[in-house]
Design an enzyme around this catalytic site. Structure first.
Site, PDB file in Angstrom:
ATOM      1  N   GLY A 229       6.171  29.305  -4.469  1.00 56.60           N
ATOM      2  CA  GLY A 229       7.510  29.015  -4.978  1.00 56.60           C
ATOM      3  C   GLY A 229       7.744  27.528  -5.080  1.00 56.60           C
ATOM      4  CB  SER A 230      10.875  25.624  -5.385  1.00 56.05           C
ATOM      5  OG  SER A 230      11.541  25.822  -4.148  1.00 56.05           O
ATOM      6  CB  VAL A 233      11.806  27.125  -0.941  1.00 57.76           C
ATOM      7  CG1 VAL A 233      11.671  28.291   0.047  1.00 57.76           C
ATOM      8  CG2 VAL A 233      13.159  27.195  -1.644  1.00 57.76           C
ATOM      9  CD  GLU A 251       0.786  28.108  -6.700  1.00 52.84           C
ATOM     10  OE1 GLU A 251       1.440  27.165  -7.201  1.00 52.84           O
ATOM     11  OE2 GLU A 251       0.772  29.254  -7.156  1.00 52.84           O
ATOM     12  CB  CYS A 285       3.060  27.062 -10.404  1.00 53.45           C
ATOM     13  SG  CYS A 285       1.585  28.102 -10.340  1.00 53.45           S
TER      14      CYS A 285
END
Length: 483
Positions: A229-230, A233, A251, A285
């Site tokens: 995710g981001s 976070v 990741e 991503c």
């Protein structure tokens, strides 16, 4: 609608969550309701982890060939359910048919590779400095893995952690993104349940982070947290895991760059750029975020790139020829438009201005972009891109590395070795010569540098991510001690 999409999957049972909150899962294109589910709360998370812990004890003892057979059977089930999963991805994720099939094929590849893991968890016997001793080193399951998966490639990116974690002997509790709770969570539970994993080994908790806070990560049972995710976070999860001495695989975001050098084939580069930017509406991503072009190739590249991008079909992903469908929600449209507007205020211009229809943004290309503009500094995660012109190869490399991120990228050059020599100088976990940035193969190390994450997925690297190393020494002869 499958009735199970209204239920959590905990302890091998499909049941209601204990939260007072109900989540409405909606189609991002037409906002029709797909399913409603009562969310899980901290009690459910605890029960899920307890179930995974108990079932893992059984699973760890299952013969390696039996574990392999179950993972292989799950891959066969995915192939059999391909059309059903495609439809779920189209409706829930806004995926095009092309993207959905790429995603499913990638997941099957991961599963087939993971099916070999039970037979590859080799130990070693090593010599010792102590007479009459041998050292044995074992790769064992870590125990229980907590997986937090994203909305953009929900089926594939969940499977990237799930299949290796199960194959290496672990129990799993999965927390999918709410927006893709089916394609990133519940459908996977159904698949592995049919494949025959022990009851309770895999649990899917559909819950809201705003309600459970850090309970999923802080729980004492999971030894590893795998998050995709981001970066924002991911940093927080890394901090929480650090305080609790848990291993973490992260990741995270990317600001992926493609370099088009002056000796590149611009038509080939433009084709790469169109695929690497606009697949899944840029919600990957690894999607290209910046395209850096040496000046001698600039005009020809822009012409070819705009020509290709302007022909890309956009709209309802149910139509087979649509490539760019909806973004996952309207907030993403507003965020990307803000990046575009701020960059135009600083001097960027449209080479191709894409219209907005609901949650769909048509392909958009900005030129006269500099690397300090918002469109270049922030991860776009949508079908817009900035093109930066530079006067030398050295400047191209400097611009490419002027980012906090380092996930993926690409270099287009006149010769392979020229491209490789430049690629070596880009600080990134992955980079591709005469191709684009969206590449993921099940046997190759996948992961980023800098703010793009920690750890590596894929092949032998995934085995190490989801196992723990144990040293057992054996003193065969009596040992002489100094006292």
């Amino acid at each position: 609608m499958n009735k199970k999409w209204n239920k959590q999957f905990i302890g091998g049972e499909w049941r209601e969550g204990n939260s007072e909150r109900v989540y409405v899962d909606q189609n991002p294109y037409n906002e029709e309701t797909i399913a409603e589910i009562r969310l899980a709360n901290e009690q459910d998370i605890d029960e899920a982890y307890q179930a995974a812990k108990e079932a893992q004890k059984e699973w760890e003892q299952v013969n390696a060939y039996q574990r392999q057979a179950i993972i292989e059977k799950a891959a066969q089930i995915v192939e059999r359910k391909r059309e059903e999963i495609v439809q779920i991805l189209v409706e829930e994720n806004g995926a095009s048919h092309t993207k959905a099939n790429i995603e499913i094929s990638g997941a099957i590849g991961i599963m087939k590779e993971a099916a070999t893991f039970p037979l590859r968890m080799h130990g070693k016997i090593m010599p010792s400095i102590i007479p009459g001793k041998e050292n044995r080193v074992y790769h064992n399951p870590a125990g229980v893995v907590g997986i937090i998966s994203p909305f953009n490639f929900p089926f594939h990116l969940t499977m990237r952690s799930l299949a290796p974690a199960l194959a290496t002997g672990n129990g799993v509790v999965l927390k999918p993104d709410l927006q893709t709770m089916i394609s990133g969570g519940l459908i996977l539970a159904e698949i592995f349940e049919e494949a025959g994993i022990p009851k309770g080994l895999l649990n899917v908790t559909v819950c809201s982070s705003s309600e459970i806070k850090d309970a999923f990560v802080e729980h004492p049972i999971p030894q590893i947290i795998s998050f995709t995710g981001s970066t924002e976070v991911g940093r927080h999860i890394g901090e929480v895991c650090g305080r609790n001495l848990k291993r973490v695989a992260l990741e995270l975001g990317g600001n992926n760059v493609m370099l088009v050098l002056k000796d590149a084939d611009v038509q080939r580069a433009a084709a790469s750029a169109a695929f690497g930017k606009f697949l899944n509406s840029g919600q990957i991503c690894m999607s290209l975020n910046r395209i850096v072009v040496e000046r001698p190739a600039y005009d020809a590249f822009i012409k070819a790139f705009v020509d290709r991008a302007s022909k890309i079909k956009y709209g309802d992903p149910k139509n087979d020829d649509v490539v760019v469908g909806p973004l996952i929600n309207n907030k993403q449209i507003e965020r990307i438009q803000r990046l575009i507007d701020q960059s135009i205020e600083k001097g960027a211009e449209y080479a191709l201005q894409g219209e907005v229809k609901g949650n769909v943004l048509a392909p958009t290309i900005l030129i006269n972009v500099t690397n300090d503009m918002p469109i270049a500094q922030e991860e776009i995660f949508g079908p817009a891109v900035g093109v930066i012109v530079v006067d030398s190869e050295e400047e191209a490399i400097r611009v490419a590395n002027d980012s906090d991120y380092g996930l993926s990228g690409a270099v287009h050059a006149g010769t392979t070795e020229h491209g490789v020599e430049v690629a070596k100088q880009i600080i990134t976990g992955m980079i591709h010569v005469n191709d684009q940035g969206v590449n993921d193969e099940p046997i190759v190390a996948f992961g980023g540098e800098k703010a793009s994450g920690l750890g590596r997925y894929g092949g032998e690297w995934a085995i190490h991510e989801f196992t723990t190393t144990k040293w057992i020494s054996v003193q065969t002869d009596p040992r002489e001690y100094p006292f």
